[in-house]
Design a protein around this motif. Structure first.
Motif, PDB file in Angstrom:
ATOM      1  N   PHE A   1       0.841  -1.189   0.000  1.00  0.00           N
ATOM      2  CA  PHE A   1       0.000   0.000   0.000  1.00  0.00           C
ATOM      3  C   PHE A   1       0.882   1.248   0.000  1.00  0.00           C
ATOM      4  CE2 PHE A   1      -2.298   3.413   2.200  1.00  0.00           C
ATOM      5  CZ  PHE A   1      -3.359   3.549   1.332  1.00  0.00           C
ATOM      6  N   ALA A   2       0.794   2.051  -1.047  1.00  0.00           N
ATOM      7  CA  ALA A   2       1.522   3.317  -1.205  1.00  0.00           C
ATOM      8  C   ALA A   2       3.038   3.144  -1.068  1.00  0.00           C
ATOM      9  CB  ALA A   2       1.004   4.356  -0.211  1.00  0.00           C
ATOM     10  N   LEU A   3       3.551   1.973  -1.426  1.00  0.00           N
ATOM     11  CA  LEU A   3       4.992   1.712  -1.346  1.00  0.00           C
ATOM     12  C   LEU A   3       5.736   2.644  -2.286  1.00  0.00           C
ATOM     13  CD1 LEU A   3       7.412  -0.013  -0.404  1.00  0.00           C
ATOM     14  CD2 LEU A   3       6.883  -1.592  -2.257  1.00  0.00           C
ATOM     15  N   LYS A   4       6.622   3.461  -1.717  1.00  0.00           N
ATOM     16  CA  LYS A   4       7.437   4.372  -2.526  1.00  0.00           C
ATOM     17  C   LYS A   4       8.760   4.584  -1.798  1.00  0.00           C
ATOM     18  CE  LYS A   4       7.539   8.855  -4.789  1.00  0.00           C
ATOM     19  NZ  LYS A   4       6.912  10.174  -4.892  1.00  0.00           N
ATOM     20  N   VAL A   5       9.856   4.191  -2.475  1.00  0.00           N
ATOM     21  CA  VAL A   5      11.187   4.296  -1.880  1.00  0.00           C
ATOM     22  C   VAL A   5      12.163   4.891  -2.888  1.00  0.00           C
ATOM     23  CG1 VAL A   5      10.958   2.421  -0.191  1.00  0.00           C
ATOM     24  CG2 VAL A   5      11.620   1.891  -2.535  1.00  0.00           C
ATOM     25  N   HIS A   6      13.264   5.410  -2.371  1.00  0.00           N
ATOM     26  CA  HIS A   6      14.337   5.988  -3.187  1.00  0.00           C
ATOM     27  C   HIS A   6      15.643   5.554  -2.524  1.00  0.00           C
ATOM     28  CE1 HIS A   6      15.978   9.716  -5.406  1.00  0.00           C
ATOM     29  NE2 HIS A   6      16.990   8.979  -5.019  1.00  0.00           N
ATOM     30  N   PHE A   7      16.567   5.017  -3.328  1.00  0.00           N
ATOM     31  CA  PHE A   7      17.831   4.525  -2.795  1.00  0.00           C
ATOM     32  C   PHE A   7      18.988   5.317  -3.389  1.00  0.00           C
ATOM     33  CE2 PHE A   7      14.902   0.912  -3.021  1.00  0.00           C
ATOM     34  CZ  PHE A   7      14.943   0.430  -1.727  1.00  0.00           C
ATOM     35  N   ARG A   8      19.869   5.843  -2.528  1.00  0.00           N
ATOM     36  CA  ARG A   8      21.082   6.538  -2.964  1.00  0.00           C
ATOM     37  C   ARG A   8      22.273   5.953  -2.227  1.00  0.00           C
ATOM     38  NH1 ARG A   8      18.183  11.867  -2.575  1.00  0.00           N
ATOM     39  NH2 ARG A   8      18.770  11.787  -0.398  1.00  0.00           N
ATOM     40  N   ASN A   9      23.301   5.556  -2.973  1.00  0.00           N
ATOM     41  CA  ASN A   9      24.559   5.090  -2.383  1.00  0.00           C
ATOM     42  C   ASN A   9      24.353   3.949  -1.384  1.00  0.00           C
ATOM     43  OD1 ASN A   9      26.018   7.282  -3.709  1.00  0.00           O
ATOM     44  ND2 ASN A   9      25.026   8.596  -2.195  1.00  0.00           N
ATOM     45  N   CYS A  10      23.452   3.041  -1.693  1.00  0.00           N
ATOM     46  CA  CYS A  10      23.144   1.935  -0.790  1.00  0.00           C
ATOM     47  C   CYS A  10      23.727   0.611  -1.305  1.00  0.00           C
ATOM     48  CB  CYS A  10      21.627   1.777  -0.636  1.00  0.00           C
ATOM     49  SG  CYS A  10      20.851   3.163   0.222  1.00  0.00           S
ATOM     50  N   VAL A  11      23.993  -0.287  -0.369  1.00  0.00           N
ATOM     51  CA  VAL A  11      24.397  -1.643  -0.697  1.00  0.00           C
ATOM     52  C   VAL A  11      23.187  -2.526  -0.394  1.00  0.00           C
ATOM     53  CG1 VAL A  11      25.991  -3.538  -0.194  1.00  0.00           C
ATOM     54  CG2 VAL A  11      26.807  -1.179  -0.132  1.00  0.00           C
ATOM     55  N   LEU A  12      22.611  -3.101  -1.457  1.00  0.00           N
ATOM     56  CA  LEU A  12      21.381  -3.887  -1.350  1.00  0.00           C
ATOM     57  C   LEU A  12      21.613  -5.358  -1.707  1.00  0.00           C
ATOM     58  CD1 LEU A  12      19.366  -1.105  -3.071  1.00  0.00           C
ATOM     59  CD2 LEU A  12      18.618  -2.104  -0.926  1.00  0.00           C
ATOM     60  N   ASP A  13      22.836  -5.824  -1.591  1.00  0.00           N
ATOM     61  CA  ASP A  13      23.178  -7.190  -2.000  1.00  0.00           C
ATOM     62  C   ASP A  13      22.242  -8.222  -1.368  1.00  0.00           C
ATOM     63  OD1 ASP A  13      25.271  -5.859  -3.159  1.00  0.00           O
ATOM     64  OD2 ASP A  13      26.839  -6.825  -1.975  1.00  0.00           O
ATOM     65  N   ASN A  14      21.898  -9.226  -2.165  1.00  0.00           N
ATOM     66  CA  ASN A  14      21.087 -10.371  -1.736  1.00  0.00           C
ATOM     67  C   ASN A  14      19.694  -9.986  -1.241  1.00  0.00           C
ATOM     68  OD1 ASN A  14      23.154 -12.466  -2.163  1.00  0.00           O
ATOM     69  ND2 ASN A  14      24.225 -11.306  -0.571  1.00  0.00           N
ATOM     70  N   SER A  15      19.198  -8.840  -1.664  1.00  0.00           N
ATOM     71  CA  SER A  15      17.849  -8.428  -1.272  1.00  0.00           C
ATOM     72  C   SER A  15      16.827  -8.950  -2.280  1.00  0.00           C
ATOM     73  CB  SER A  15      17.769  -6.901  -1.185  1.00  0.00           C
ATOM     74  OG  SER A  15      18.542  -6.434  -0.105  1.00  0.00           O
ATOM     75  N   SER A  16      15.577  -9.025  -1.852  1.00  0.00           N
ATOM     76  CA  SER A  16      14.519  -9.535  -2.711  1.00  0.00           C
ATOM     77  C   SER A  16      13.457  -8.464  -2.975  1.00  0.00           C
ATOM     78  CB  SER A  16      13.841 -10.750  -2.076  1.00  0.00           C
ATOM     79  OG  SER A  16      12.763 -11.181  -2.892  1.00  0.00           O
ATOM     80  N   PHE A  17      13.208  -8.274  -4.273  1.00  0.00           N
ATOM     81  CA  PHE A  17      12.136  -7.396  -4.735  1.00  0.00           C
ATOM     82  C   PHE A  17      11.124  -8.233  -5.528  1.00  0.00           C
ATOM     83  CE2 PHE A  17      15.836  -4.659  -4.206  1.00  0.00           C
ATOM     84  CZ  PHE A  17      15.308  -3.575  -3.537  1.00  0.00           C
ATOM     85  N   PHE A  18      11.036  -9.513  -5.215  1.00  0.00           N
ATOM     86  CA  PHE A  18      10.165 -10.451  -5.915  1.00  0.00           C
ATOM     87  C   PHE A  18       8.725  -9.931  -5.934  1.00  0.00           C
ATOM     88  CE2 PHE A  18       7.373 -14.261  -5.686  1.00  0.00           C
ATOM     89  CZ  PHE A  18       7.642 -14.793  -6.930  1.00  0.00           C
ATOM     90  N   ARG A  19       8.203  -9.697  -7.150  1.00  0.00           N
ATOM     91  CA  ARG A  19       6.836  -9.232  -7.371  1.00  0.00           C
ATOM     92  C   ARG A  19       6.504  -7.878  -6.753  1.00  0.00           C
ATOM     93  NH1 ARG A  19       3.223 -14.750  -6.856  1.00  0.00           N
ATOM     94  NH2 ARG A  19       3.860 -15.593  -8.866  1.00  0.00           N
ATOM     95  N   VAL A  20       7.499  -7.088  -6.399  1.00  0.00           N
ATOM     96  CA  VAL A  20       7.252  -5.786  -5.783  1.00  0.00           C
ATOM     97  C   VAL A  20       6.962  -4.757  -6.870  1.00  0.00           C
ATOM     98  CG1 VAL A  20       8.241  -3.963  -4.334  1.00  0.00           C
ATOM     99  CG2 VAL A  20       8.730  -6.356  -3.828  1.00  0.00           C
ATOM    100  N   LYS A  21       6.001  -3.881  -6.597  1.00  0.00           N
ATOM    101  CA  LYS A  21       5.637  -2.815  -7.524  1.00  0.00           C
ATOM    102  C   LYS A  21       6.438  -1.570  -7.163  1.00  0.00           C
ATOM    103  CE  LYS A  21       1.028  -4.620  -8.193  1.00  0.00           C
ATOM    104  NZ  LYS A  21       0.296  -5.241  -7.122  1.00  0.00           N
TER     105      LYS A  21
END
Length: 189
Positions: free
Chosen positions: A86-106
């Motif tokens: 619900f209302a998912l809204k994110v912004h990433f700058r200079n981040c380390v997101l290794d091994n993360s899951s965005f499976f089926r994410v809008k």
């Protein structure tokens, strides 16, 4: 009703692991906080900024991230697929997101700037109009991922099968061409 203690506050190097988390944080700033492995399940973050924080392996089951900015954060193994959509809204700058899951994410129109996304799962994610500015996508998985209109002109190390993903009007740089031809074993020089 909002708890006034969680509106517009700044948490600077606060040990949040020893605190009982509020159910909602609105307009708050988290600076150099360690939230790694924390149970953030069901917590709502609205218009919050996380700067220099470690959120690795935090439990995001049902967590709401509404207009949240992550800057210079370590976010290993994050399960964004468990977040409230619900209302998912994110912004990433200079981040380390290794091994993360965005499976089926809008994540339409989401910006990833100068991020490392090694071995992330983007399977079936909706990334229409997303921007991957100077991002390293080494080992990222895309399968039935919607990248229509996405900008990967400055992204590197991706391997995307054009037959298994939606790429209409997506933008790539000429140097990224090998990442679109990997499955064919074609060498581009």
């Amino acid at each position: 009703m909002k708890n006034e203690e969680t509106v517009g506050l700044t948490f600077d190097k606060v040990d949040l692991k020893s605190r009982i988390l509020a159910r909602e944080y609105d307009g708050c700033r988290f600076l150099s906080c360690d939230l790694s492995g924390m149970a953030l399940a069901g917590v709502r973050f609205i218009e919050c900024n996380f700067t220099g924080c470690n959120l690795s392996l935090a439990d995001l089951n049902g967590t709401a991230l509404q207009d949240v900015i992550f800057d210079n954060c370590k976010m290993l193994g994050m399960r964004f697929d468990l977040c409230s959509d619900f209302a998912l809204k994110v912004h990433f700058r200079n981040c380390v997101l290794d091994n993360s899951s965005f499976f089926r994410v809008k994540l339409k129109n989401t910006r990833f700037e100068n991020c490392r996304l090694h071995e992330v799962d983007l399977t079936e994610a909706n990334l229409q109009g997303a921007v991957f500015a100077n991002c390293d996508l080494l080992g990222a998985t895309t399968d039935h991922t919607d990248l229509e209109g996405a900008d990967l002109t400055t992204a590197s190390n991706y391997s995307i099968d054009p037959e298994r993903n939606r790429l209409r009007k997506a933008r790539f740089a000429l140097v990224g061409l090998p990442g679109l031809l990997d499955k064919y074993g074609i060498e581009v020089e």
